[in-house]
Design a protein around this motif. Structure first.
Motif, PDB file in Angstrom:
ATOM      1  N   ALA A 361      -9.880  -5.299  10.035  1.00 28.10           N
ATOM      2  CA  ALA A 361      -9.294  -4.743  11.261  1.00 28.10           C
ATOM      3  C   ALA A 361      -9.651  -5.639  12.451  1.00 28.10           C
ATOM      4  CB  ALA A 361      -9.801  -3.318  11.477  1.00 28.10           C
ATOM      5  N   GLY A 392       0.309  -5.870  11.627  1.00 31.08           N
ATOM      6  CA  GLY A 392       0.927  -5.016  10.618  1.00 31.08           C
ATOM      7  C   GLY A 392       1.234  -5.800   9.350  1.00 31.08           C
ATOM      8  N   ILE A 393       1.671  -5.091   8.319  1.00 33.32           N
ATOM      9  CA  ILE A 393       1.936  -5.740   7.024  1.00 33.32           C
ATOM     10  C   ILE A 393       3.368  -5.399   6.608  1.00 33.32           C
ATOM     11  CG2 ILE A 393       1.167  -5.891   4.608  1.00 33.32           C
ATOM     12  CD1 ILE A 393      -1.566  -4.711   5.743  1.00 33.32           C
ATOM     13  N   ILE A 401      -1.130  -6.253  -1.452  1.00 31.62           N
ATOM     14  CA  ILE A 401      -2.313  -6.719  -0.707  1.00 31.62           C
ATOM     15  C   ILE A 401      -3.630  -6.367  -1.381  1.00 31.62           C
ATOM     16  CG2 ILE A 401      -1.251  -6.901   1.601  1.00 31.62           C
ATOM     17  CD1 ILE A 401      -2.516  -4.158   2.178  1.00 31.62           C
ATOM     18  N   PHE A 448      -5.745   1.804   7.103  1.00 30.31           N
ATOM     19  CA  PHE A 448      -6.201   1.873   5.708  1.00 30.31           C
ATOM     20  C   PHE A 448      -6.909   3.208   5.525  1.00 30.31           C
ATOM     21  CE2 PHE A 448      -5.334  -2.217   3.799  1.00 30.31           C
ATOM     22  CZ  PHE A 448      -4.995  -2.971   4.917  1.00 30.31           C
TER      23      PHE A 448
END
Ligand code: ADP
Length: 458
Positions: A361, A392-393, A401, A448
């Motif tokens: 993070a 972001g992902i 990931i 997460f």
């Protein structure tokens, strides 16, 4: 060509004879008769029929149940329902009971022959499918919604060393005794798709997939993966051995690099080169440590667990990170109750799991960005969430990931890493019977979530 065996089940001699006479016109048919459903099984055993013409008039009230039972035990035999006085309910029962067609008076020769011929053609097609399924090297079983076996092929029988008697119609728990398989199938009627690995007593490992087939039941397919497991073990052993052997020379290199500046004057350029060597060796060492950690966690070497408060673990992991947060001018928001629930865990590994998530993070949130850590609980679970307002992902990266060495495409250029941090997080969480996942929106940040089972404080 062998003759098609047709069995007529009726107590009505007149109908029985009429149909027999019509069907005898086709020399490829061999006709037998049975006059009571009680004698049906013995008639099936002696004639092995391809098709049964079943007079529904004899057992009107029990008919739906009789047909369903019959289908569960003899899915390979087609049934044509016969009704002397056809009613709507009877035709409905025939359809629901899996009958392929319906015969009723007047028995016109042409119609009877064509209905029987068509039904036989259809049953031959389904026979072909059965032969293909039964010859497959993969184990295949199908159970109905009540858990009763409606199909099992030769490979599945061999795998579980099942007796050759009739297994159709029996509940799967009556015939299958493999504990992994029983545990895997336990929630079969509530879960969409189940899959898992099952071990056999001779050391073989199977991959088991349970797929729902609407209106039929559940298909259980079994593939042997012993060789893949063995390859995986060899690969893991190899990686562990190599990582272990690389660590000592790296420690030596780092030691000598540290000494270089102490043994004599170095110019600024040499100093910069020494710093680069140091950083490179440190990053290889970090990679090797991660690999060794993964190997240890997956091999179950950290099985010693104690009752631990998750809040304390999070605070402990933050201690090593607060300097980085300050140097990146980031804002840390903590929402952790003074007393958090206890989990049964290995404190070192739990700290590593928190450290990896929080350091990600910090790494992916921008300078001056925001990081939030929250702990909450339900009756049975403690929930930890680590959020950031980083890049972001992308949705296509999200499923990967947690894989080893996977690094998503949109990470900032300065975010260095090995791609092993989240793989370690996942292994640790799973070793603690928990779950971890990510919610992320490109350009807005990521959250997460880790869910772990709560244990009572002694
Ligand atoms: P890495 O060492 O590359 O950070 P991880 O296994 O920790 O490896 O993470 C895998 C990938 O997931 C990262 O390379 C990155 O692309 C993505 N990722 C992980 N955490 C975050 C996050 N908080 N924000 C955005 N992307 C992230």
């Amino acid at each position: 060509m062998t003759k098609s065996q047709i069995l007529i089940l009726t107590s009505n001699d007149e109908i029985g004879e009429k149909l027999t006479n019509i069907l005898h016109q086709n020399e490829d048919f061999h006709i037998s008769r049975v006059n009571d459903v009680i004698n049906l099984e013995s008639a099936i055993a002696s004639t092995s029929p391809d098709l049964i013409i079943w007079d529904g008039q004899d057992n009107l009230t029990d008919l739906p149940q009789l047909l369903t039972n019959f289908n569960d035990h003899h899915a390979e035999i087609s049934v044509i329902l016969l009704g002397n006085e056809p009613t709507y309910a009877m035709v409905l029962n025939a359809l629901r009971g899996g009958c392929v067609d319906y015969l009723c008076p007047p028995f016109i020769e042409e119609d009877v022959l064509s209905i029987v011929n068509n039904s036989l053609k259809r049953s031959r097609k389904s026979e072909q499918s059965q032969i293909i399924l039964s010859r497959m090297t993969e184990g295949i079983m199908v159970i109905n919604p009540e858990g009763r076996m409606i199909f099992i092929n030769h490979a599945a029988k061999q795998t579980f060393e099942l007796e050759t008697g009739n297994l159709i119609g029996k509940h799967y728990k009556e015939i299958l005794h493999n504990t992994d398989l029983i545990a895997l199938l336990e929630p079969y009627h509530t879960a969409e798709n189940l899959h898992g690995e099952i071990s056999l007593s001779d050391g073989r490992v199977l991959n088991c997939q349970v797929t729902t087939i609407p209106e039929i039941g559940y298909l259980i397919s079994l593939q042997e993966i012993t060789h893949l497991k063995e390859l995986d073990r060899i690969k893991t052993d190899f990686v562990n051995a190599v990582s272990h052997d690389l660590r000592s020379p790296l420690t030596a290199i780092l030691g000598y690099v540290e000494l270089l500046e102490r043994v004599g004057e170095v110019n600024p350029q040499q100093k910069e080169f020494i710093q680069r060597v140091r950083l490179s060796v440190q990053s290889i060492t970090a990679l090797i440590n991660d690999l060794l950690d993964l190997g240890r966690i997956e091999a179950g070497f950290d099985s010693q667990k104690e009752i631990t408060p998750l809040g304390a673990i999070v605070r402990y992991s933050l201690e090593g990170l607060s300097n980085t947060i300050t140097s990146r001018s980031q804002v840390l928001e903590l929402d952790i109750p003074a007393e958090t629930p206890f989990v049964l865990g290995n404190p070192v590994r739990l700290r590593q799991m928190c450290f990896n998530l929080i350091s990600n993070a910090i790494k992916y949130a921008p300078i001056g960005g925001k990081i939030r850590i929250q702990i909450s609980a339900t009756d049975e679970h403690v929930i930890m969430q680590v959020s950031d307002n980083g890049p972001g992902i992308a949705p296509q990266d999200q499923p990967h990931i947690f894989d080893r060495f996977y690094r998503a495409s949109n990470q900032p250029a300065d975010a260095s890493g090995t791609g092993l941090g989240l793989a370690i997080v996942k292994s640790i969480v799973e070793d603690h019977q928990g779950r971890v996942w990510v919610d992320s929106l490109l350009g807005h940040g990521s959250t997460f979530t880790v869910v772990l089972p709560i244990v009572e404080k002694p």
